[in-house]
Design a protein around this motif. Sequence first.
Motif, PDB file in Angstrom:
ATOM      1  N   PRO A 166       0.729  -1.110  -0.114  1.00  9.18           N
ATOM      2  CA  PRO A 166      -0.066  -0.178   0.070  1.00  9.18           C
ATOM      3  C   PRO A 166       1.083   1.100   0.108  1.00  9.18           C
ATOM      4  CG  PRO A 166      -0.241  -1.204   2.287  1.00  9.18           C
ATOM      5  CD  PRO A 166       0.703  -1.941   1.115  1.00  9.18           C
ATOM      6  N   VAL A 167       0.620   2.166  -1.227  1.00  6.21           N
ATOM      7  CA  VAL A 167       1.560   3.320  -1.078  1.00  6.21           C
ATOM      8  C   VAL A 167       1.685   4.102   0.160  1.00  6.21           C
ATOM      9  CG1 VAL A 167       2.214   5.133  -2.572  1.00  6.21           C
ATOM     10  CG2 VAL A 167       1.294   3.108  -3.588  1.00  6.21           C
ATOM     11  N   TRP A 168       0.443   4.093   0.757  1.00  5.81           N
ATOM     12  CA  TRP A 168       0.486   5.257   2.072  1.00  5.81           C
ATOM     13  C   TRP A 168       1.010   4.570   3.145  1.00  5.81           C
ATOM     14  CZ3 TRP A 168      -1.934   2.093   5.888  1.00  5.81           C
ATOM     15  CH2 TRP A 168      -2.854   1.247   5.373  1.00  5.81           C
ATOM     16  N   ALA A 169       1.705   3.410   2.996  1.00  5.48           N
ATOM     17  CA  ALA A 169       2.418   2.436   4.319  1.00  5.48           C
ATOM     18  C   ALA A 169       3.922   2.729   3.842  1.00  5.48           C
ATOM     19  CB  ALA A 169       1.917   1.335   4.464  1.00  5.48           C
ATOM     20  N   ILE A 170       4.285   2.961   2.742  1.00  4.90           N
ATOM     21  CA  ILE A 170       5.554   3.047   2.344  1.00  4.90           C
ATOM     22  C   ILE A 170       6.586   4.021   2.969  1.00  4.90           C
ATOM     23  CG2 ILE A 170       7.267   2.917   0.356  1.00  4.90           C
ATOM     24  CD1 ILE A 170       5.372   1.359  -1.280  1.00  4.90           C
ATOM     25  N   GLY A 171       7.435   3.717   3.903  1.00  4.57           N
ATOM     26  CA  GLY A 171       8.252   4.731   4.309  1.00  4.57           C
ATOM     27  C   GLY A 171       7.767   5.838   5.352  1.00  4.57           C
ATOM     28  N   THR A 172       6.404   5.379   5.475  1.00  5.46           N
ATOM     29  CA  THR A 172       5.543   6.424   6.340  1.00  5.46           C
ATOM     30  C   THR A 172       5.621   6.042   8.009  1.00  5.46           C
ATOM     31  OG1 THR A 172       3.894   5.155   5.864  1.00  5.46           O
ATOM     32  CG2 THR A 172       4.216   7.124   4.473  1.00  5.46           C
ATOM     33  N   THR A 175       1.759   1.296   9.049  1.00  4.16           N
ATOM     34  CA  THR A 175       1.733  -0.017   8.470  1.00  4.16           C
ATOM     35  C   THR A 175       0.293  -0.468   8.369  1.00  4.16           C
ATOM     36  OG1 THR A 175       3.664  -0.598  10.056  1.00  4.16           O
ATOM     37  CG2 THR A 175       2.920  -2.442   8.786  1.00  4.16           C
ATOM     38  N   ALA A 176      -0.065  -1.093   7.407  1.00  4.25           N
ATOM     39  CA  ALA A 176      -1.375  -1.791   7.181  1.00  4.25           C
ATOM     40  C   ALA A 176      -1.394  -2.645   8.379  1.00  4.25           C
ATOM     41  CB  ALA A 176      -1.443  -2.408   6.036  1.00  4.25           C
ATOM     42  N   SER A 177      -2.875  -2.612   9.009  1.00  4.45           N
ATOM     43  CA  SER A 177      -2.864  -3.427  10.181  1.00  4.45           C
ATOM     44  C   SER A 177      -2.848  -5.028   9.585  1.00  4.45           C
ATOM     45  CB  SER A 177      -4.443  -3.361  10.837  1.00  4.45           C
ATOM     46  OG  SER A 177      -5.378  -3.806   9.762  1.00  4.45           O
ATOM     47  N   GLN A 180      -5.966  -5.581   7.632  1.00  2.00           N
ATOM     48  CA  GLN A 180      -6.125  -4.907   6.514  1.00  2.00           C
ATOM     49  C   GLN A 180      -5.500  -5.479   5.303  1.00  2.00           C
ATOM     50  OE1 GLN A 180      -4.849  -0.985   7.877  1.00  2.00           O
ATOM     51  NE2 GLN A 180      -6.633  -0.005   7.193  1.00  2.00           N
ATOM     52  N   ALA A 181      -4.085  -5.754   5.732  1.00  3.24           N
ATOM     53  CA  ALA A 181      -3.106  -6.347   4.673  1.00  3.24           C
ATOM     54  C   ALA A 181      -3.804  -7.825   4.165  1.00  3.24           C
ATOM     55  CB  ALA A 181      -1.773  -6.677   5.232  1.00  3.24           C
ATOM     56  N   GLN A 182      -3.993  -8.868   5.179  1.00  2.89           N
ATOM     57  CA  GLN A 182      -4.894 -10.021   4.895  1.00  2.89           C
ATOM     58  C   GLN A 182      -5.883  -9.901   3.959  1.00  2.89           C
ATOM     59  OE1 GLN A 182      -4.110 -13.156   5.096  1.00  2.89           O
ATOM     60  NE2 GLN A 182      -6.025 -13.717   4.441  1.00  2.89           N
ATOM     61  N   ALA A 183      -6.742  -9.073   4.253  1.00  2.00           N
ATOM     62  CA  ALA A 183      -7.843  -8.679   3.180  1.00  2.00           C
ATOM     63  C   ALA A 183      -7.547  -8.543   1.725  1.00  2.00           C
ATOM     64  CB  ALA A 183      -8.696  -7.653   3.770  1.00  2.00           C
ATOM     65  N   VAL A 184      -6.563  -7.697   1.661  1.00  2.00           N
ATOM     66  CA  VAL A 184      -5.906  -7.641   0.120  1.00  2.00           C
ATOM     67  C   VAL A 184      -5.260  -8.764  -0.186  1.00  2.00           C
ATOM     68  CG1 VAL A 184      -4.667  -6.177  -1.513  1.00  2.00           C
ATOM     69  CG2 VAL A 184      -5.721  -5.132   0.361  1.00  2.00           C
ATOM     70  N   HIS A 185      -4.431  -9.291   0.575  1.00  2.00           N
ATOM     71  CA  HIS A 185      -3.946 -10.517   0.136  1.00  2.00           C
ATOM     72  C   HIS A 185      -4.709 -11.774  -0.195  1.00  2.00           C
ATOM     73  CE1 HIS A 185       0.711 -10.063   1.532  1.00  2.00           C
ATOM     74  NE2 HIS A 185       0.147  -8.842   1.533  1.00  2.00           N
ATOM     75  N   ALA A 186      -5.743 -11.681   0.645  1.00  2.00           N
ATOM     76  CA  ALA A 186      -6.782 -12.757   0.096  1.00  2.00           C
ATOM     77  C   ALA A 186      -7.329 -12.597  -1.441  1.00  2.00           C
ATOM     78  CB  ALA A 186      -8.157 -12.845   1.324  1.00  2.00           C
ATOM     79  N   ASN A 214       6.654  -5.296  14.049  1.00  2.00           N
ATOM     80  CA  ASN A 214       5.197  -5.741  13.621  1.00  2.00           C
ATOM     81  C   ASN A 214       5.545  -7.107  12.642  1.00  2.00           C
ATOM     82  OD1 ASN A 214       6.233  -4.733  11.167  1.00  2.00           O
ATOM     83  ND2 ASN A 214       5.027  -2.688  11.188  1.00  2.00           N
ATOM     84  N   ALA A 215       6.739  -7.288  12.389  1.00  2.00           N
ATOM     85  CA  ALA A 215       6.828  -8.445  11.485  1.00  2.00           C
ATOM     86  C   ALA A 215       5.937  -9.610  11.827  1.00  2.00           C
ATOM     87  CB  ALA A 215       8.334  -8.871  11.079  1.00  2.00           C
ATOM     88  N   GLU A 216       6.160 -10.175  13.019  1.00  2.00           N
ATOM     89  CA  GLU A 216       5.562 -11.446  13.443  1.00  2.00           C
ATOM     90  C   GLU A 216       4.068 -11.420  13.240  1.00  2.00           C
ATOM     91  OE1 GLU A 216       7.172 -12.704  17.058  1.00  2.00           O
ATOM     92  OE2 GLU A 216       5.758 -14.273  17.218  1.00  2.00           O
ATOM     93  N   GLN A 217       3.415 -10.212  13.712  1.00  2.00           N
ATOM     94  CA  GLN A 217       1.960 -10.438  13.527  1.00  2.00           C
ATOM     95  C   GLN A 217       1.287 -10.362  12.088  1.00  2.00           C
ATOM     96  OE1 GLN A 217       0.599  -6.858  15.539  1.00  2.00           O
ATOM     97  NE2 GLN A 217      -1.382  -8.298  16.515  1.00  2.00           N
TER      98      GLN A 217
END
Length: 247
Positions: A166-172, A175-177, A180-186, A214-217
């Motif tokens: 997600p562009v809004w999460a890069i270098g900012t 992080t996507a929760s 949120q990330a799982q929903a797009v990955h699915a 946050n990596a583990e989660q």
Amino acid sequence: MVKKLIAGNWKMNGSLAANEALLAELLQGLGQPGCDVAVAVPAVYVGQVQALLQGSAIALAAQDVSAHDGGAYTGEVSAPMLRDFAVRYALVGHSERRQYHGETDALVATKAQKALAAGITPIVCVGETLAEREAGQTEAVVKRQLAAVIHAVGACVTEIVVAYEPVWAIGTGKTASPEQAQAVHAVLRAQLAAASTQAAKVPVLYGGSMNAGNAEQLLAQPDIDGGLIGGASLKAQDFLKIIAAAA
Ligand SMILES: O=C[C@H](O)COP(=O)(O)O
């Protein structure tokens, strides 16, 4: 289950001395990683890093690849040239290339084809801007970006890696929760599955302010198969912690 891949993207950072120090610290702490590991380095350092990684468990990646095989394309680096240096992966369609260099879905798809033809695995980056997310267009945007590549590579879709960034999460630091990330990955996983019965073996990475905390989660989500890490990949101990979280 897909073996996880943790790829660092150094972006336009580094120097001969800094690269050597970073890789020495990484290799010292790495041992036998329980996941695949790669670093995407600036093109000018591909030769240096190839030599430093020789015989190690870290694969070499490029940050971009030309859509042309050779000829009068000043400043470009072709897939066969990268392959000469044992480059294993190449990012294509990173949002910074789309944003600052006007790369279109069609160009990104051609780059993916060129990488595959040279025996390099393209890491196809997709992701929505903040405005697109707020307009409810996330799913449509990432599906459009991935569809261009799926259409271009055909049966080779099983040979690619996808990175949702997600562009809004890069270098900012935002992080996507994990949800949120799982929903797009699915969504991406379903799109891959519609393209190939073997799609389950395509790793779908998350990128965007992934860090040691946050990596583990994020990596615990069922459809997150690894990470594409920018800032945190420049700090050996942070990158090692992310690798450990993926193992
Ligand atoms: O390629 C990496 C991504 O752009 C994420 O970068 P970041 O980890 O610095 O947010």
